[in-house]
Design a protein around this motif. Structure first.
Motif, mmCIF file in Angstrom:
data_model
loop_
_atom_site.group_PDB
_atom_site.id
_atom_site.type_symbol
_atom_site.label_atom_id
_atom_site.label_comp_id
_atom_site.label_asym_id
_atom_site.label_seq_id
_atom_site.Cartn_x
_atom_site.Cartn_y
_atom_site.Cartn_z
ATOM 1 N N THR A 132 -5.740 1.888 -1.002
ATOM 2 C CA THR A 132 -4.555 2.741 -0.853
ATOM 3 C C THR A 132 -3.386 2.197 -1.669
ATOM 4 O OG1 THR A 132 -5.236 3.389 1.384
ATOM 5 C CG2 THR A 132 -2.928 3.732 0.800
ATOM 6 N N VAL A 135 -4.018 2.701 -5.512
ATOM 7 C CA VAL A 135 -3.704 4.070 -5.936
ATOM 8 C C VAL A 135 -2.200 4.233 -6.119
ATOM 9 C CG1 VAL A 135 -3.706 6.494 -5.209
ATOM 10 C CG2 VAL A 135 -5.771 5.116 -4.948
ATOM 11 N N ARG A 139 -0.202 5.231 -9.604
ATOM 12 C CA ARG A 139 0.675 6.404 -9.686
ATOM 13 C C ARG A 139 2.109 6.001 -10.039
ATOM 14 N NH1 ARG A 139 -0.328 11.300 -5.636
ATOM 15 N NH2 ARG A 139 1.162 12.056 -7.161
ATOM 16 N N ASP A 154 -7.597 11.852 -4.576
ATOM 17 C CA ASP A 154 -6.277 12.037 -5.185
ATOM 18 C C ASP A 154 -6.471 12.819 -6.478
ATOM 19 O OD1 ASP A 154 -3.871 11.636 -6.784
ATOM 20 O OD2 ASP A 154 -3.319 10.092 -5.330
#
Length: 296
Positions: A132, A135, A139, A154
């Motif tokens: 998590t 990611v 981003r 995602d």
């Protein structure tokens, strides 16, 4: 500013050589073309840049002033081009990777070693985190690429599965007898259980599997690293959920023993992930390609 930078390039070479003919040779142009380019530049700037003499050309005061700036500017442009070329040939660059401790130690290290040996000038930055968190790193632009447990849901992340892993259970000497037969899930749930913390993708994957079978998890120990999970199992504090491929050293040394279930947990994958619609730098692309090649 003059639109055609070639005029400045020609002016720079003529200034260095104090000669149209020598500049023409260096530029692979005719002397007439060089002369015409300089005259065009002088018209554009409305300044005389050279005195023409029988021995060549000499910069005027205005020409000297311009040359100081043009020579410096062209030097900066050349440095920029050289740096771009170095990026392309991996003579410089930066590779930022997000990865968890376990995957880093048991999966990623050989790839990092090989990449560093081939491209020692590439700076490596490793940022540790859960799937998590990785990611989120991707981003937000904190890392270029992540290597983590799948699945990842995602729409902005491109995922390449690269390595299949199997979740299994192990115990120490006190649980050796259980390793000599297969256990039902119900029998397993009666044992003291050791798991990773529930913020990890690996833990959630196994937990979802047991929940779907009607057996919600309630571990006796929830730990922050796979090594701790294995060590707790080794000293007989319970039966630990581990990744078989990453526990071979413990199994081969017989520090722990694998405990088989009647219903095998489906395999899952580790993968490489990065932002969609973003061009990868040469360093990042080469690194990703090296992992993809090895998976075939």
């Amino acid at each position: 500013m003059i639109g055609n930078l070639d005029l400045y390039r020609i002016f720079n070479v003529v200034s260095k050589n104090n000669s149209f003919s020598q500049a023409a040779q260096e530029l692979y142009m005719t002397q007439s073309a060089v002369s015409q380019a300089i005259m065009k530049l002088e018209r554009e700037l409305d300044q005389q840049l050279f005195y023409r003499t029988s021995k060549g050309v000499v910069l005027t005061n205005e020409g000297k002033l311009l040359y100081e700036h043009i020579h410096s500017a062209i030097g900066i442009i050349q440095v920029g081009e050289e740096k771009l070329s170095a990026l392309k040939t991996l003579e410089t660059g930066h590779l930022r990777i997000g990865v968890g401790d376990t995957i880093s130690r048991y999966y990623l290290l050989p790839y990092l070693e090989e990449f560093h040996d081939k491209y020692p000038a590439i700076k490596l930055t490793i940022l540790n985190g859960t799937t998590t968190e990785i990611v989120r790193f991707i981003r937000s632009g904190q890392v270029d690429v992540g290597v983590c447990n799948l699945p990842i849901e995602d729409e902005h992340i491109h995922v390449i599965p690269t390595f299949k892993v199997h979740d299994t259970f192990v115990g120490g000497d006190a649980f050796y007898d259980l390793s000599q037969r297969t256990l039902s899930i119900e029998e397993l749930m009666e044992q003291p259980l050791i798991f990773l913390e529930n913020k990890s993708n690996a833990r959630r994957y196994v937990e979802n599997y047991f929940t779907q079978k009607g057996y919600p998890l309630s571990p006796d120990f929830e730990l922050g690293s796979s090594d701790l999970v294995l060590d707790f199992a080794r000293i007989n504090l319970g039966i630990a959920c581990v990744i078989r491929e990453f526990s071979q050293h413990y199994l081969e040394k017989k520090d722990v023993f694998e405990i088989h279930l009647e219903e095998t947990i489906p395999s899952r994958t580790i993968g490489v992930c990065y932002l969609k619609n973003v061009s990868l730098s040469p360093a990042v692309k080469t690194f990703v390609d090296s992992i993809e090649v090895k998976k075939r």
